[in-house]
Write a protein that holds these residues in place. Structure first.
Motif, PDB file in Angstrom:
ATOM      1  N   PRO A  69      47.123  47.649  40.887  1.00 56.76           N
ATOM      2  CA  PRO A  69      46.466  47.277  39.691  1.00 56.76           C
ATOM      3  C   PRO A  69      45.134  46.410  39.709  1.00 56.76           C
ATOM      4  O   PRO A  69      45.025  45.704  40.917  1.00 56.76           O
ATOM      5  CB  PRO A  69      47.510  46.242  39.255  1.00 56.76           C
ATOM      6  CG  PRO A  69      48.216  45.771  40.323  1.00 56.76           C
ATOM      7  CD  PRO A  69      48.215  47.025  41.279  1.00 56.76           C
ATOM      8  N   ARG A 243      43.625  52.402  38.069  1.00 58.82           N
ATOM      9  CA  ARG A 243      44.023  50.757  38.509  1.00 58.82           C
ATOM     10  C   ARG A 243      44.003  50.023  37.470  1.00 58.82           C
ATOM     11  O   ARG A 243      44.908  49.076  37.274  1.00 58.82           O
ATOM     12  CB  ARG A 243      43.048  50.346  39.782  1.00 58.82           C
ATOM     13  CG  ARG A 243      42.881  51.204  40.932  1.00 58.82           C
ATOM     14  CD  ARG A 243      42.024  50.530  41.993  1.00 58.82           C
ATOM     15  NE  ARG A 243      42.332  49.316  42.252  1.00 58.82           N
ATOM     16  CZ  ARG A 243      41.520  48.590  42.938  1.00 58.82           C
ATOM     17  NH1 ARG A 243      40.529  48.889  43.304  1.00 58.82           N
ATOM     18  NH2 ARG A 243      42.129  47.102  43.248  1.00 58.82           N
ATOM     19  N   SER A 246      47.120  50.507  35.379  1.00 60.09           N
ATOM     20  CA  SER A 246      48.239  49.960  36.056  1.00 60.09           C
ATOM     21  C   SER A 246      48.501  48.277  35.490  1.00 60.09           C
ATOM     22  O   SER A 246      49.375  47.817  35.281  1.00 60.09           O
ATOM     23  CB  SER A 246      48.284  50.090  37.395  1.00 60.09           C
ATOM     24  OG  SER A 246      49.191  49.305  38.231  1.00 60.09           O
ATOM     25  N   ALA A 247      47.270  47.708  35.592  1.00 58.63           N
ATOM     26  CA  ALA A 247      47.129  46.443  35.090  1.00 58.63           C
ATOM     27  C   ALA A 247      47.430  46.000  33.611  1.00 58.63           C
ATOM     28  O   ALA A 247      48.163  45.239  33.407  1.00 58.63           O
ATOM     29  CB  ALA A 247      45.679  45.857  35.447  1.00 58.63           C
TER      30      ALA A 247
END
Length: 271
Positions: A69, A243, A246-247
């Motif tokens: 992330p 990414r 994901s965060a």
């Protein structure tokens, strides 16, 4: 001969048995469910589930980035998540305001049938239209932004809460209501002093549960431009910035978990 001991073991009653008609009804219901499941395998394309594990490049890329992330824009993500929570909070609050009179009007034990019937139709209508459809209507009406999300959550949640509120009212103990009526009080006093004290904790529990659900629904509504972190999530997905996705997912999970924990604490104090 000594007197019979009071501790003499009694015969264990036989286990209840189902009639042949009850077994046939169970077999018909569950057999029907099994038939529908088997029949719908092709309709839902379940035979191609192996594609999920085929190891294509897109899946590998997504899984690779999902485990790394990127929190470089965490301030934006947190701000948008806070906006999502506010959308859910206001939507739930307004839904409670609408749900209370609708729930009382839909309760068969305190409202006449000519009031109950149309109110239940309205409740069914509000519940049957998905959040996204209502959100699209409000985005068209008021434009992009969190207001559309608040209004969409309000209408859908009002239908759900009104049904739950009415069912709680229909299950109350009649004693307190009859006691208030015996004093010569009017209908409004019966509701205020005989009905509301019995259902208030349960109503609050229902409202808290819907707030938890709405926190997730508000995230999805952001995908159509109704404010909140959903719009950022949608933009990140379109940009293949997994990414960042994901965060965002991690922040959403943390926020929803905190809301769930707080709601459980409040429910334990009420019930």
């Amino acid at each position: 001969m000594s007197a019979a001991s009071p501790l003499t073991a009694t015969a264990i009653p036989a286990a209840p048995r189902k009639s042949a008609l009850a077994w046939a009804a169970d077999l018909l219901v569950w057999g029907g469910v099994a038939v529908v499941l088997l029949y719908s395998v092709k309709a839902v394309d379940l035979g191609n589930i192996a594609r999920l594990f085929a190891g294509n490049e897109s899946t590998r890329l997504f899984a690779h980035d999902l485990l790394r992330p990127d929190f470089s824009d965490w301030r934006i993500f947190v701000a948008k998540m806070w906006e999502t929570v506010q959308i859910a909070l206001w939507g739930t609050f307004l839904a409670v305001i609408l749900g209370i009179p609708l729930g009382l009007a839909a309760a068969r034990n305190i409202a006449p049938v000519w009031v109950v019937t149309p109110v239940r139709w309205i409740m069914n209508l509000l519940r049957s239209i998905p959040d996204l459809v209502i959100g699209l209507l409000f985005v068209t009406a008021v434009g992009l932004g969190p207001l559309a999300g608040v209004l969409a959550i309000t209408l859908n949640t009002a239908g759900v809460l009104a049904k739950l509120f009415s069912e709680a009212v229909e299950s109350i103990d009649k004693g307190p209501v009859e006691g208030v009526r015996a004093t010569g009080a009017g209908k409004l006093h019966e509701i205020v002093w005989g009905v509301l004290p019995q259902v208030a904790p349960l109503w609050t529990s229902f409202a808290l549960y819907r707030f938890e659900s709405n926190s997730r629904s508000a995230t999805v509504l952001g995908l159509i431009g109704a404010g909140g972190i959903g719009q950022v999530l949608f933009d990140s997905m379109n940009a293949f910035d997994f990414r960042a996705v994901s965060a965002i997912v991690i922040i959403v999970v943390i926020a929803v978990t905190l809301i769930d924990t707080l709601s459980q604490v409040m429910r334990r104090r009420l019930l």
